[in-house]
Design a protein around this motif. Structure first.
Motif, short mmCIF file in Angstrom:
data_model
loop_
_atom_site.label_atom_id
_atom_site.label_comp_id
_atom_site.label_asym_id
_atom_site.label_seq_id
_atom_site.Cartn_x
_atom_site.Cartn_y
_atom_site.Cartn_z
N ALA A 92 0.84 -1.19 0.00
CA ALA A 92 0.00 0.00 0.00
C ALA A 92 0.87 1.24 0.00
N GLU A 106 -4.18 1.66 -2.54
CA GLU A 106 -4.81 1.40 -1.25
C GLU A 106 -5.58 0.09 -1.36
N ARG A 107 -5.65 -0.58 -0.19
CA ARG A 107 -6.29 -1.89 -0.23
C ARG A 107 -7.78 -1.74 -0.55
N ASN A 108 -8.41 -0.83 0.10
CA ASN A 108 -9.85 -0.74 -0.04
C ASN A 108 -10.26 -0.39 -1.45
N GLN A 114 -7.56 -2.99 -4.44
CA GLN A 114 -7.37 -4.45 -4.51
C GLN A 114 -8.56 -5.03 -5.26
N GLN A 128 -3.21 -7.77 -5.41
CA GLN A 128 -3.37 -7.84 -3.95
C GLN A 128 -2.56 -6.72 -3.34
N VAL A 129 -3.21 -5.92 -2.46
CA VAL A 129 -2.53 -4.79 -1.82
C VAL A 129 -2.18 -5.20 -0.40
N ASP A 182 -0.39 -6.08 7.82
CA ASP A 182 -0.90 -7.41 7.52
C ASP A 182 -0.21 -8.43 8.40
#
Length: 2032
Positions: A540, A587-589, A592, A614-615, A647
Motif C-alpha cells: 500500500a 490502497e487496499r480498499n 485491490q 493484492q494490496v 498485515d
C-alpha cells in the motif's frame, strides 16, 4: 553471413582454446585464486650469521607458494647479489654460500654486509628479515688480567680482558688458580670464589693471604672452538686500611648501561671499596617516576657482596637500578640502566584475505619482543611509508593486490610477517555489446535472437518475455558461450514461431557488480492473444505498473477494465495505448481487485486476460517509552510494542543499542501478548540496561521500527549554579553553590592557580575562608582573595558538575609599575600605555614634563582608553616621534575609591649622524690607517663603526668591511691588495641602525712583488727529450700589480746545480693556460721545475718543485755481441750483451729474441718472439736442419729498442723421415721398377737411399741396394716370374738411416701394364725460369705418353715440349703457366695417369694505394696487395716526394693495413706510389696518388693591426699575420721610398713571434713596404703604402695622381714639352719587348738549323746532374734546421728564391709561347702590382756562352721553333740566354748570373722535355709521372760549391729505381739541362729522365684540381688509367664546350682561400709541374690542337715558374710578356 555457421565456428574455437588451457594448466579451469597463492617463508634466515674464515657458512632460505617462488638474495639497498668467485656464491637450491677463504681475501662488501632473501612469484614478493653476515678472520688474540687493588675485607672482582676485535666471539669458560684448581660457573653463591655469568671472578672478603695467589682465565672462541689461557696472570694487591674510608668506586662514572637478552644470566657490579666494610643495597626505580623500591631477592635474583646476579632474565627486569653503598663514614651510589631484549616476532592478522573491489581491507601487525624501535610496512618488497601497527586500505583497487609485510626492528635485530591480499572478483559492470532489434514476421519459421554482453566477472544472461523469465522447453531454447575475449554470447531459439510468441523480449546480463538489459518487440502476424498474468502483490502507498502481455499482430487497441468498466475511472489510474496500466498510491480498499486486459485488432477479433492485484499493508508501531524518570539500579522496568496496523503474519523483534535482545539473557524477558503486541520486561536494572531500545515489526509488505531510551541513574544537577560576584574590599563575601542528584552530590570549592582558570588547588583552611553546605564564605575580603574559583558537585554518577566563577574585589586605582623607561625610534609611531587596576569607572589624565598634555593642541598626540576586566588601559599614541618627545610622561588614574599615578620616561632614539672628517693617516701596500670625528649618537650608544672599502671598479654592493668599536675614532684597514685603487667610507651604527655613509676617500696601495705562486702546474713528458710545463697565473688577488711574465726554472733532479730559467711573457687572455716546452732534455731523466711570476717590483715566490721524468725512450743501441750456438737438431742457444747503460734510455725490462726460419723471415706473422730477462736463452721446438735467422732487442717502458743485426744458425741434422710414398711397377717377367718420393722432412742432406727387397714366403734373406740421393727409382732385376716380392725404401743422412717406408708387394709377370712411376707432385717455378715435370712410365708394349694442361690436350710449341723420358719441359715460365698438368700413359693392357700442380712465383703486381687521412705534416695511406699475386708478398716499398723535391722511400710490412708518412711539409702537394716485393724481387708500381698535406700559406693581416707608424720608424706587429695552419718560419722585410724603383732589404730573417721596428726613416715621407711571409706551404707577399708622421707627430696629405685621389703608385712626372706617350712606364716595356722578340727570332733560327744534329748524350743512365742554383725554393723554401752549413756559407739565412708570380691566363705547354694580346686582366688586388711600374727588371747584356765542343751543348739540330699554329710567331725558343737581377743579395753582387733556355720537343724528333735530376730505367711505362729532385729544397751537400770563377759544383745522386710515373711522353729520350758559368766555368749537363713530365695534356687547373676534392673540382681521372692517355679532353673537367678556359681574375685581398681553385696560386706562388710539350703527332690531341690561338691563351703561373726554375725561360720573356700587356702579374723578384 550464415548465422549458425558463424556460431559453430566460435564454439569450436572456444572449445579448442579451453582444451589447450586445461591441458597445459589445470588451474585455468578453476577460479584464479583457488589454490594459487603468493610466497610464504618456510625457513627464514636468522638475524645474525657469524662465521670463521676457516669454516665458511651456508645461509638457507626456503619459501612456498603456487607457483613455486623464485629465491633471490639482495643487499640492504635492494640490489641483487651475484657470485664472487671463491668468496660468495648462490647455490641452485637458493642457499647463500660463503666458502672458507684466506685472510688476505677478506672483502668488506662481501663478508661484513647486510643481506636479505627475496622470494617472489607472480602474486607478489616478500623479503626476509635483515641478515647481518659477519665473517671473522682468525686473528691471534691474547686475554689479559689486570692487577686489582683491594682494601682488606672487601670483595674483589677480577676481569678477563679480551681484545675488542674478538670480544663478540670469545667468552670466559673458567678460571684457574696457580695450583691448577679450575673455578667454573656454579650455583653455589656461598663460597669464597664465584665465577659470575658474565665471566668475572668474584672473590669475597679478601685477606692478606689472597695477595700471594695468581689467576688465569680460559677463553673459548665460539666460532672456531679454540680455547686458550690468558697471557698474563692476575693477582690481588691487598691494602691495609689506615683509618676509616668512605665508599669509593673504582671508576669515575656514576652511571652504567647494559643490554642483555631474555633468558641470559648476568651480573650487575657495584665495585665499591670502603673501610669499615660497607653495606650495599640494590634498588629499582618504579618506571616513569623518581620513586624506587628495594630489589626483591629470590631464587632467580641473588646478591653476593655488592654484585647483583640475575639468572634467566625476563623483559620485566629492564629498568634503572641504583646501588647504594654506606658505611659509618659516608655513602655513595651508582646507577645502572638495564635493557633486557626479547627476540622480535611479528604476525599479520589476517594472513590472507580476499576483498572485493572498492571494499576496505585491514591488516593488523601483532608483534612481540623488546625493545621495539620502528614498525614499517612493505608491499611486494617496496616500502609504502606506513609506520602504524594497523594498515587500512579504504577502497581496494586492482593495484592493491599482492604481498604485504610488516617489519619490526630495533638496533639489534628485525622480524617480519607477511600477508596476502587477493581481489575477490572484478569490477567491470556488465554491458550489452550487441543485441537483437524489433522484428515483424509471419508465423512458421524459427526465430534466432542474440545478445552479446561483456564484463568482469563474466556476466550471466537471462531472457524474459513480457517480464516473465523464459525457461528451456521443446520450442524455446536458450544457449550461451564465452568468446576468446571474454564476452558472453547468448541466444534464444524459437522453433516455428506462433502468433502468440509475439511480445516484448528482454535479455538481462547480470553479475555481482551490476546489471544491463536490452528489450525489443517481436511481432508475429496473427489474432490477438494475451498470455496468462500471475497474481500481483503490491505494498500500500506504492505505485502499480503493469503491462498487458499481448501477442498477435497487428493490434488495434489494448484497454484495461475493472468490473466491466474501462479504466481509468479515477485520477490515480493511467492507461497507455501500448497496454501499460499505472495506479498511484495504491490502497487496499479502493485498488485491490481483478483487472482485465482486452486486446482487439481491426477485424474485431479480441482477446482478454485477467490480473489479480493484492494490496499489502506494512506495519505501523504505536509510540512507547520507559517513563520520564530514570530508573535506578535493581528496579524493574518494561515496555510494550503495539503494532495496530499491518498485515499478518507479523514478526516483532527488540534490540538494545542495535544488539538483538534474546529472552532469558542479561535479565531480559520478552513475551508475545497477541499477534500485534510484544512486551519487554527487566526484573532488576543494571548499568548495562541503559541505552536505546528499538522495536522492529516486519511483514511481507515491509518493516517499521520505533526507539525509546531507558535512563537508570541520576547524575548531579545544579540547584543553584554560582555566578561571577564583585565585593567591596573589606566586606564579607558569600557565594552559594547547590546541586542535587542521586546519590546526593558532594559540593567542593577550589581556587585557580594564577590569574587564569585551568589548574585548581584546594582552598587552604584559614580564619577568613570556609565552606558550609556548598556555600563559600570569605570574611574581610581583600584583593589577594580575587580570582577564579571552581565549585564542583559529584555523586559518582557520570562525571559530576562543575562551574568556574570570578570573584572580584572592588578597590581604588592602582598602577603595578610606578616608573619605567620606554624607547621609540624617531619618525616612527609610539604608544605609551598606562594600565590602572581598580573598580571602574576610572578616569586617566596625561602630563608631559609635569604639564598637562592636551591632544587638541598637537595633532600628533592621540589618547585612547580601553576598558579591561581588571581596570582601564589608557594609550597615548604619537604619530611620528620627534627628538622633543624625549620627556617624562605621567598618567594619573582616579575612581570612586581613590587615585594613583605612574610615570614613563620616553627616550626617542634615532640612527647616528654620519661620521665626518675621514682622513688617511698612513698607507702601505696592504694596509691603510684612518681617522674620523665622532657624530651625534642618536640617543643610543654607538655600538660600532663599519669601515667599508671596495676596489674602485667594483660597485658599493661588493664591499668588504672592517668593524671598529664605537668608542674609538682611529682604525687600520688591513688585508688590502697591493697596487689596487680602493674607495673607503665609514658608517656609524647604534642599536637603532646605521648612519649614512661618510664621504668616500680614494687611495691606491703600493705595488709589491707577487705573493702568489703559479697554480695548476703540470709537467708532462711530451716525448723522450721534451716536457711540457703548463700553469695558470696565481690568484688575481696575489698579483700585487700587473704580472709581466714568468720565470720557469728547471734542473736535473737530485743535483745541487742551480735552475736554468726561461722567461715567458704574460698571456692577457682571461683563464688561458700558459705553457712552455722544455726541449733538448735527456731521455728518461728526472727534472725539477719551478715557476715564479714577476712584476715590475720583482719576482714572486717559487712554486713547489714539480718533478717529472722525460718519457722513457727505447734503447738506442741493440744488444751487442749477439751470438748463437746450435745445441741440437731442435734447439739453439742465443746469447748477447746488454746495450750500454747510456743508450738504454730507460729501465730495460726484458729482452726479446725474434727468430724464424730464414726462408720465412720476410713474413712477420711467421716470426716467433721469446721474452727473457737474462742475457741468453735457449730456443726450443725448432725445425731440424733448418737455417734460422735471429735478432735480439731490448725493451723498456718506452717500447722496443733497436734490433741487433740478424744472425743465422742452422739446427743440427738428424735422421730423415721415411720416404712419403713407394711404387713397385712390373717391368717384365724378371724385373720390377721401384720408385719413391723423398721424405717430407729430410732433416739434413740426403746422402743415399737404400732399397730393400725380399721374396715373400720363403725364409729368404733381405737384399739391399744403395741408390744415390738424386735417383728416385731403382730397377730390381733377376727376379723369379710369378713370385711375389716385397720392397721398401729408407733415406740416409750423415747422421744415419731414417725410418723405412711402407712396404709394397709386386710380382714379375710377362704382362706389363702401362704404369707411371712418377708421383703426383707440386712444382714451384720461378718467373722466367725453366720448369720440368717428370712422367716416368713402364709397360710392354711401350706405353704412349700424352699430357693435358689444365684439362686441354698438350701440343708442343716454342716454349713447351715433351722430352724423350716423358717429362714436360716449359721454358721461361710466366704467370699464366700456373695450373694442373696431367700425364697419361696407355698401352694395350692398361692406362695410368698422374697430375702435377705448377705454382709460378713471380714478382708482385702493382698494389692498391688509397689515401686514408691527412694532417699538416703526415699522410696516412692504405695498402692492399694485387688480387692476382700468387707468391707471398714480403712487404711494400712506399715512394713519396713533395711536388718539388726528391723521391724518398719507406719500407712497409706486409701486414700493415695503414702506413703513416710523417715529417712532411705542411700544406704541400705530394705524390705517392708503392711497389711490392717478395722473394722473387720487386714488383710493378701502383698508380700515382696525388695529394697534399693540410695547411695553407700565410694569410694577410689588416693593415691597422700590422703597421704602427711614427715620425722616423714604423713598428710591424707580426703576430697579426695568420699562419694558414702551417707555422710561420720567417719574414722578409723590404722598403723603399714611394718614388724609387729599387727595394731595400731590411731583413730576411724576422722571426714570427716578435715585433719589428724599421728605423732611420725620414719624417713626413711616403714609403712602400713589402713583406714576404714564409711557411712550409709557400709564401705570401703583401705591399703596403704608409707615410711617416711629421716631426711634431702630425699626418701628411695623401699624394694626388692627377685625378684628385691619392694613388698607390706614382707616375713619373715628365717635362711639359714631352709627349704623354713617352712616359717611361710605357716606353721601357715597349723597347724591352722589341729587343727580346728580335733576339728570340735569331735564336729560333739557329736552333732550327741544327735540329737534325745527333743527340749526343753522355753519362750513366742512373746518374743525374743537379745544377745548384737553378732551383726555386718550393714549400721547403724556409731554412731547414738540418742545414747548419747554410748559415755558415752565406753568412745569414738565404733569402727566399722568390717564385715566379702568378700569370693570368689559361694553361699552357712547356715551351713559353707568348702572345701579343693587348690589355691583360686588371687586378684589384692591393698587394704590389708591377704592371703599374714595369721597370722592375734591368736588362743586361748576356755574355757569350762558351761551347765545350759539341758536348751537351747547343748544337742540336732539332732546335726548330716554327710551329704551324697561327699566333705563335713570337714564340721564344730554346738556347736563348738571359740575365736576371734579383739574386744580387744572395750571390756575389759583382757577378751576374746567366741562364739559358733549353730546347723543346716539337713532336717529330729530339728529346722529350724533362728536368734535371730524375731518370728512369729503360722499359719504364710511358705514363709514369716524373718529379725532379732538383726542385726541392737543396740538400746539405748541394751548397758545397766553389766560387763563381769556376770549379765543379755539380752534385751526383743516383736516381730512384722507379722515379716518377704517369708521364705523357713515350719516347726513350733524355732531356738535358745546361748551366753556363758567367766566367767560363765548367758546363754542367746530364742525361734527363726517360719520361720527364707528367700529364702535360691537361690544363694545369685540372691537373691537380680534382685529386683533392673541395676547391679543386672534378674526380681526378688523369692518372686513373695506366694504359691509355687519350681518354680525357681539355674541356671536360672544368669548362665543357670551351677549349681554352678563361681564368678568373686574381682574388681581392679578402679572398677566402678555401674557395679558390686555380687562383690559389696567384698569392701563394706555389709551383705546379710544367706540362708536356705538345707535339704535332697524334698526341697533340691531348689539348693543344683544339685550343684557341687567341692572346689570352697564355702560360699558367705554375708553368712559368716551373720553366724559370728549370732554366727554360728567362727574364726577357718576362719583360716581353709584360710589355705585350699579357698581364704577367709579378708579386716578387725572382732569384736565379
Amino acid at each position: 553471413m550464415n548465422m549458425p555457421n558463424e556460431r559453430l565456428k566460435w564454439l569450436t574455437l572456444y572449445a579448442a582454446v579451453a582444451l589447450i588451457v586445461c591441458g597445459s594448466q589445470s588451474l585455468a579451469a578453476n577460479p584464479p585464486d583457488a589454490d594459487q597463492k603468493g610466497p610464504v617463508f618456510l625457513k627464514e634466515p636468522t638475524n645474525r650469521i657469524d662465521f670463521s674464515n676457516s669454516t665458511g657458512a651456508e645461509i638457507e632460505c626456503k619459501s612456498s607458494g603456487n607457483p613455486m617462488p623464485e629465491i633471490i638474495w639482495i643487499r640492504s639497498d635492494g640490489t641483487a647479489v651475484g657470485d664472487v668467485p671463491g668468496l660468495r656464491q648462490i647455490s641452485s637450491d637458493g642457499k647463500l654460500v660463503f666458502p672458507p677463504f684466506r685472510a688476505e681475501d677478506y672483502r668488506q662488501e662481501v663478508h661484513a654486509q647486510v643481506y636479505a632473501c627475496l622470494a617472489r612469484n607472480q602474486f607478489g614478493s616478500i623479503i626476509s628479515r635483515d641478515v647481518h653476515v659477519r665473517a671473522v678472520v682468525n686473528q691471534f688474540y691474547e686475554a689479559e688480567i689486570m692487577t686489582e687493588y683491594v682494601i682488606r675485607g672487601n670483595a674483589a672482582v677480577l676481569k678477563c680482558s679480551i681484545p675488542s676485535f674478538v670480544a663478540d666471539f670469545v667468552r670466559v669458560e673458567s678460571w684457574i688458580d696457580e695450583e691448577g684448581n679450575v673455578l667454573s660457573f656454579s650455583d653455589n653463591y656461598d663460597g669464597k670464589y664465584l665465577v659470575l655469568p658474565s665471566g668475572e671472578l668474584h672473590i669475597r672478603e679478601v685477606g692478606p693471604e689472597d695477595g700471594y695467589k695468581s689467576y688465569q682465565c680460559r677463553t673459548k672462541h665460539r666460532l672456531t672452538g679454540e680455547t686458550r689461557l690468558s697471557a698474563t696472570k692476575g693477582r690481588l694487591v691487598i691494602t691495609e686500611p689506615i683509618g676509616a674510608r668512605a665508599p669509593t668506586f673504582s671508576t669515575d662514572s656514576n652511571s652504567f648501561s647494559y643490554t642483555r637478552s631474555v633468558g641470559q644470566s648476568f651480573a650487575l657490579l657495584c665495585q665499591a671499596q670502603a673501610y669499615p666494610v660497607p653495606i650495599m643495597r640494590w634498588y629499582k626505580f618504579i618506571e616513569g617516576t623518581t620513586r624506587k623500591q628495594a630489589v626483591v631477592l629470590n631464587d632467580r635474583v641473588k646478591q653476593v657482596s655488592g654484585t647483583l646476579i640475575i639468572k634467566d632474565a625476563v623483559v620485566e627486569d629492564s629498568g634503572k637500578y641504583l646501588c647504594v653503598v654506606n658505611n659509618s663514614v659516608g655513602g655513595e651510589s651508582v646507577e645502572t640502566v638495564l635493557t633486557v631484549t626479547a627476540p622480535l616476532s611479528a604476525k599479520i592478522d589476517p594472513p590472507t584475505q580476499t576483498v572485493d573491489f572498492g571494499r576496505p581491507a585491514v591488516f593488523t601487525c601483532q608483534y612481540t619482543g623488546n625493545p621495539i624501535k620502528t614498525v614499517s610496512w612493505m608491499k611486494d618488497g617496496k616500502a609504502i611509508g606506513h609506520s602504524e601497527p594497523v594498515l587500512r586500505i579504504e577502497s581496494v583497487k586492482k593495484e592493491d593486490k599482492g604481498m604485504y609485510q610488516c617489519f619490526v626492528r630495533n638496533d639489534q635485530e628485525s622480524a617480519e610477517a607477511s600477508a596476502e591480499l587477493k581481489l575477490g572478483g572484478r569490477f567491470d559492470p556488465p554491458v550489452i555489446r550487441q543485441a537483437f532489434q524489433e522484428e515483424t514476421m509471419e508465423p512458421g519459421p524459427s526465430v534466432f535472437l542474440k545478445c552479446v554482453a561483456g564484463g568482469n566477472p563474466t556476466p550471466e544472461i537471462s531472457w524474459e518475455l513480457d517480464g516473465k523469465k523464459i525457461a528451456n522447453n521443446d520450442r524455446y531454447q536458450v544457449g550461451q558461450y564465452v568468446t576468446v575475449n571474454g564476452d558472453v554470447v547468448s541466444y534464444l531459439n524459437i522453433t516455428s514461431v506462433h502468433a502468440n510468441d509475439g511480445g516484448l523480449y528482454k535479455c538481462i546480463a547480470k553479475s555481482k557488480v551490476g546489471v544491463a538489459e536490452h528489450s525489443a518487440k517481436l511481432n508475429v502476424y496473427g489474432l490477438p492473444y494475451i498470455r496468462q498474468m500471475e497474481k500481483k502483490a503490491i505494498v500500500a502507498g506504492e505505485t502499480l505498473i503493469v503491462t498487458c502481455p499481448v501477442a498477435g499482430y497487428p493490434i488495434d487497441s489494448i484497454v484495461w477494465e475493472r468490473d466491466n468498466r474501462a479504466l481509468p475511472i479515477n485520477r490515480k489510474q493511467k492507461v497507455f495505448p501500448n497496454g501499460t496500466l499505472i495506479i498511484e498510491n495504491v490502497e487496499r480498499n479502493s485498488d485491490q481487485a481483478t483487472y482485465t486486459c482486452v486486446a482487439k485488432n481491426q477485424e474485431g477479433y479480441s482477446a482478454r486476460g485477467s490480473l489479480e492485484v493484492q494490496v499489502m499493508v506494512s506495519p505501523q508501531i504505536q509510540p512507547f517509552d520507559f517513563g520520564v524518570e530514570p530508573a535506578n539500579t535493581g528496579e524493574m522496568a518494561g515496555g510494550f510494542c503495539m503494532v495496530p496496523k499491518g498485515d499478518l503474519p507479523m514478526e516483532i523483534r527488540w534490540t538494545l543499542n542495535s544488539a538483538p535482545i534474546i529472552t532469558g539473557e542479561h535479565g531480559f524477558s520478552l513475551s508475545r501478548l497477541n499477534p500485534r503486541t510484544s512486551s519487554l520486561s527487566i526484573d532488576s536494572l543494571e548499568a548495562r540496561h541503559r541505552g536505546l531500545y528499538k522495536c522492529i515489526a516486519s511483514n511481507k509488505a515491509g518493516s517499521a521500527e520505533y526507539s525509546a531510551e531507558l535512563h537508570v541513574n541520576v547524575p548531579p544537577r545544579w540547584i543553584l549554579e554560582p555566578t561571577d560576584k564583585a565585593f567591596a574590599q573589606g566586606s564579607d563575601a558569600k557565594v552559594e553553590c547547590k546541586a542535587d542528584g542521586f546519590p546526593k552530590p558532594q559540593v567542593t570549592w577550589k581556587k585557580a592557580v594564577g590569574d587564569t582558570p585551568g589548574e585548581y588547588k584546594d582552598l587552604k583552611k584559614s580564619d577568613n575562608i570556609r565552606v558550609e553546605e556548598g556555600t563559600l564564605h570569605v570574611d574581610n575580603i581583600q584583593k589577594t582573595n580575587e580570582g577564579y574559583y571552581l565549585c564542583e558537585a559529584i555523586n559518582g554518577i557520570g562525571s559530576g558538575l562543575s562551574a568556574v566563577i570570578m570573584i572580584s574585589v572592588q578597590a581604588p586605582p592602582e598602577f603595578t609599575e610606578k616608573l619605567r623607561n620606554q624607547t621609540a625610534r624617531r619618525g616612527e609611531p609610539a604608544v605609551l600605555q598606562c594600565e590602572a587596576k581598580g573598580e571602574k569607572p576610572i578616569g586617566i589624565l596625561w602630563n608631559m614634563n609635569n604639564m598637562r598634555l592636551d591632544p587638541k593642541n598637537d595633532n600628533r598626540y592621540t589618547i585612547r582608553e580601553e576598558i579591561l576586566s581588571t581596570g582601564v588601559m589608557s594609550s597615548l599614541s604619537i604619530k611620528r616621534t620627534e627628538r622633543s618627545d624625549s620627556a617624562l610622561f605621567t598618567c594619573v588614574a582616579t575612581n570612586a575609591f581613590g587615585s594613583d599615578d605612574a610615570s614613563i620616561n620616553m627616550i626617542v632614539q634615532e640612527v647616528p649622524e654620519m661620521p665626518y672628517a675621514l682622513k688617511v693617516l698612513d698607507k702601505s701596500g696592504r694596509s691603510v690607517q684612518l681617522s674620523w670625528a665622532q657624530p651625534y649618537d642618536g640617543n643610543s650608544p654607538l655600538d660600532r663603526y663599519i669601515i667599508e672599502f671596495k676596489r674602485s671598479r667594483a660597485s658599493w654592493t661588493e664591499i668588504d668591511r672592517v668593524i671598529v668599536p664605537g668608542h674609538t675614532t682611529e682604525a687600520q684597514v688591513q688585508k688590502l691588495s697591493p697596487a689596487t685603487t680602493y674607495n673607503i667610507r665609514i658608517v656609524a651604527e647604534n642599536a637603532i641602525g646605521t648612519s649614512q655613509s661618510s664621504e668616500a676617500v680614494t687611495i691606491i696601495t703600493a705595488e709589491e712583488a707577487p705573493s702568489g705562486k703559479p697554480q695548476n702546474i703540470k709537467v708532462e713528458p711530451v716525448n723522450q727529450t721534451t716536457m711540457r710545463v703548463t700553469w695558470k697565473p696565481p690568484p688575481r688577488t696575489e698579483w700585487n700589480g700587473e704580472i709581466l711574465g714568468y720565470y720557469v726554472g728547471y734542473k736535473l733532479s737530485n743535483t745541487n746545480s742551480s735552475y736554468v730559467f726561461e722567461t715567458i711573457n704574460f698571456i692577457t687572455e682571461e683563464g688561458k693556460e700558459h705553457n712552455l716546452e722544455l726541449q733538448n732534455l735527456r731521455v728518461y731523466t728526472q727534472y725539477s721545475v719551478v715557476i715564479q711570476a714577476f712584476n715590475k717590483i720583482g719576482a714572486g715566490p717559487l712554486s713547489e718543485e714539480e718533478k717529472q721524468f722525460t718519457a722513457e725512450g727505447t734503447p738506442s743501441q741493440p744488444p751487442s755481441d749477439t751470438a748463437c750456438t746450435t745445441l741440437t737438431s731442435q734447439t739453439i742457444r742465443v746469447g748477447w750483451v746488454s746495450p750500454p747503460l747510456e743508450s738504454a734510455n730507460g729501465v730495460i725490462k726484458t729482452y726479446k729474441v725474434v727468430y724464424a726460419p730464414s726462408d720465412e723471415w720476410y713474413d712477420e706473422t711467421k716470426r716467433h718472439y721469446k721474452k727473457t730477462a737474462s742475457s741468453d736463452t735457449v730456443l726450443h721446438g725448432l725445425k731440424k736442419y733448418t737455417n734460422y735467422t735471429m735478432q735480439v732487442l731490448a725493451t723498456t717502458a718506452g717500447g722496443d729498442g733497436v734490433r741487433s743485426v740478424p744472425i743465422h744458425c742452422q739446427t743440427e741434422p738428424d735422421v730423415p723421415e721415411a720416404p712419403t710414398d713407394v711404387k713397385a711397377l712390373v717391368m717384365g717377367n724378371a724385373a720390377i721398377l721401384v720408385s719413391w718420393r723423398p721424405p717430407a722432412q729430410p732433416n739434413g742432406i740426403i746422402t743415399q737411399y737404400t732399397v730393400y727387397s725380399k721374396a715373400e714366403g720363403a725364409e729368404t734373406e733381405t737384399k739391399t741396394q744403395k741408390v744415390p740421393h738424386y735417383q728416385m727409382s731403382f730397377e730390381a732385376t733377376e727376379l723369379e716370374k710369378n713370385k711375389p716380392y716385397e720392397f721398401w725404401v729408407t733415406a740416409s743422412t750423415t747422421i744415419g738411416e731414417g725410418q723405412q717406408s711402407k712396404s709394397i708387394v709386386a710380382m714379375p709377370s710377362d704382362q706389363v701394364p702401362a704404369k707411371i712411376a712418377s708421383f703426383d707432385d707440386t712444382f714451384t717455378a720461378t718467373f722466367k725460369e725453366d720448369a720440368k715435370m717428370p712422367c716416368l712410365a713402364v709397360g710392354a708394349p711401350q706405353p704412349e705418353i700424352t699430357w693435358k694442361i689444365k684439362g686441354v690436350e698438350f701440343s708442343a710449341n716454342d716454349r713447351m715440349r715433351l722430352l724423350p723420358d716423358g717429362s714436360l719441359l716449359i721454358k721461361s715460365v710466366n704467370r699464366q703457366d700456373a695450373g694442373d698438368y696431367s700425364c697419361h700413359a696407355e698401352n694395350s693392357i692398361a692406362k695410368d695417369s698422374i697430375t702435377h700442380k705448377l705454382i709460378v712465383l713471380a714478382p708482385p703486381q702493382s698494389p692498391h694505394v688509397t689515401l686514408s687521412a691527412t694532417t699538416t705534416d703526415a699522410l696516412t695511406v692504405k695498402l692492399k696487395p694485387h688480387e692476382g699475386d700468387t707468391a707471398p708478398l714480403h712487404g711494400y716499398t712506399l715512394h713519396y716526394k713533395p711536388e718539388f723535391g726528391e723521391w724518398e722511400t719507406s719500407e712497409v710490412s706486409v701486414d700493415s693495413q695503414k702506413h703513416n708518412i710523417e715529417g712532411l711539409f705542411c700544406g704541400s702537394r705530394y705524390q705517392v706510389y708503392a711497389t711490392g716485393f717478395n722473394n722473387i724481387g720487386a714488383g710493378e708500381a701502383s698508380d700515382i696518388l696525388n695529394t697534399r698535406t693540410k695547411g695553407q700559406k700565410p694569410k694577410l693581416p689588416e693593415k691597422p693591426r700590422f703597421i704602427e707608424v711614427s715620425s722616423n720608424s714604423v713598428s710591424l706587429h707580426f703576430k697579426a699575420w695568420k699562419d694558414g695552419g702551417c707555422p710561420m718560419s720567417h719574414f722578409v722585410v723590404e722598403s723603399k721610398k714611394r718614388d724609387q724603383i729599387e727595394w731595400n732589404q731590411i731583413s730576411n730573417n724576422v722571426k714570427p713571434d716578435n715585433n719589428y721596428v724599421v728605423l732611420d726613416l725620414e719624417p713626413a715621407t711616403w714609403y712602400n713596404l713589402r713583406i714576404t711571409a714564409h711557411n712550409s706551404a709557400g709564401f705570401t707577399v703583401a705591399e703596403y703604402d704608409f707615410a711617416t708622421l711629421t716631426v711634431t707627430g702630425g699626418t701628411i696629405a695623401p699624394l694626388d695622381d692627377g685625378t684628385g685621389h691619392g694613388n698607390v703608385h706614382t707616375r713619373i712626372r715628365l717635362p711639359a714639352w714631352m709627349p704623354e706617350w713617352l712616359d717611361l712606364n710605357f716606353m721601357v716595356p715597349l723597347i724591352a719587348t722589341v729587343v727580346v722578340v728580335a733576339v728570340g727570332i735569331c735564336v729560333v733560327c739557329v736552333a732550327l738549323s741544327r735540329r737534325r744534329a745527333d743527340d749526343l748524350r753522355g753519362g750513366q743512365k742512373d746518374v743525374y746532374y743537379d745544377v745548384v742554383y737553378n732551383q726555386t725554393m718550393g714549400p721547403g723554401a724556409t731554412l731547414d734546421k738540418r742545414r747548419p752549413d747554410l748559415r755558415d756559407e752565406l753568412g745569414y739565412i738565404a733569402p727566399p728564391n722568390r717564385k715566379l708570380p702568378p700569370v693570368p691566363g689559361s694553361n699552357y705547354n712547356t715551351c713559353d709561347r707568348i702572345k701579343r694580346g693587348r690589355g691583360g686582366l686588371r687586378s684589384n688586388h692591393s698587394t704590389w702590382d708591377p704592371r703599374r711600374n714595369p721597370n722592375l727588371y734591368e736588362e743586361l747584356k748576356a755574355p757569350p756562352v762558351p761551347m765545350h765542343g759539341n758536348h751537351y751543348g747547343h748544337a742540336h739540330g732539332n732546335a726548330e721553333c716554327h710551329y704551324r699554329h697561327p699566333g705563335m710567331e713570337d714564340e721564344i725558343c730554346p738556347y736563348a740566354t738571359f740575365h736576371l737581377l734579383g739574386f744580387r743579395e744572395e750571390m756575389d753582387p759583382t757577378k751576374a748570373m746567366n741562364f739559358q733556355t733549353f730546347p723543346h720537343q716539337n713532336g717529330h724528333a729530339g728529346p722529350v722535355p724533362g728536368h734535371a735530376g730524375t731518370m728512369l730505367p729503360p722499359g719504364h711505362p710511358g705514363h709514369v709521372h716524373s718529379r725532379s729532385g732538383s726542385q726541392s729544397m737543396p740538400r746539405a751537400n748541394r751548397y758545397q760549391r766553389k766560387n763563381s770563377q769556376g770549379g765543379q759544383s755539380s752534385i751526383y745522386t743516383p736516381a730512384p729505381e722507379y722515379d716518377d710515373p704517369a708521364n705523357c711522353a713515350e719516347e726513350d729520350q733524355y732531356r738535358r739541362y745546361t748551366r753556363v758559368n758567367s766566367q767560363g766555368g765548367s758546363l754542367y749537363s746530364g742525361p734527363g729522365p726517360e719520361y720527364d713530365d707528367p700529364a702535360n695534356c691537361a690544363p694545369e687547373e685540372d691537373q691537380y684540381g680534382s685529386q683533392y676534392g673541395g676547391p679543386y673540382g672534378q674526380p681526378y681521372d688523369h692518372y686513373g688509367s695506366r694504359g691509355s692517355m687519350g681518354r680525357r679532353s681539355i674541356g671536360s673537367a672544368r669548362n665543357p664546350g670551351n677549349g681554352s678556359p678563361e681564368p678568373p681574375p686574381p682574388p681581392p685581398r679578402n679572398h677566402d682561400m678555401s674557395n679558390s681553385s686555380f687562383n690559389d696560386s696567384k698569392e701563394s706562388n706555389e709551383i705546379s709541374e710544367a706540362e708536356c710539350d705538345r707535339d704535332h703527332g697524334p698526341r697533340g690531341n691531348y689539348g693543344a690542337v683544339k685550343r684557341s690561338p687567341q692572346p689570352k691563351d697564355q702560360r699558367t703561373t705554375e708553368e712559368m715558374r716551373k720553366l724559370i726554375e728549370r732554366n727554360e725561360t728567362g727574364p726577357k720573356q718576362l719583360q716581353l710578356q709584360q710589355t705585350n700587356g699579357a698581364g704577367f702579374t709579378a708579386y716578387d723578384t725572382m732569384a736565379v
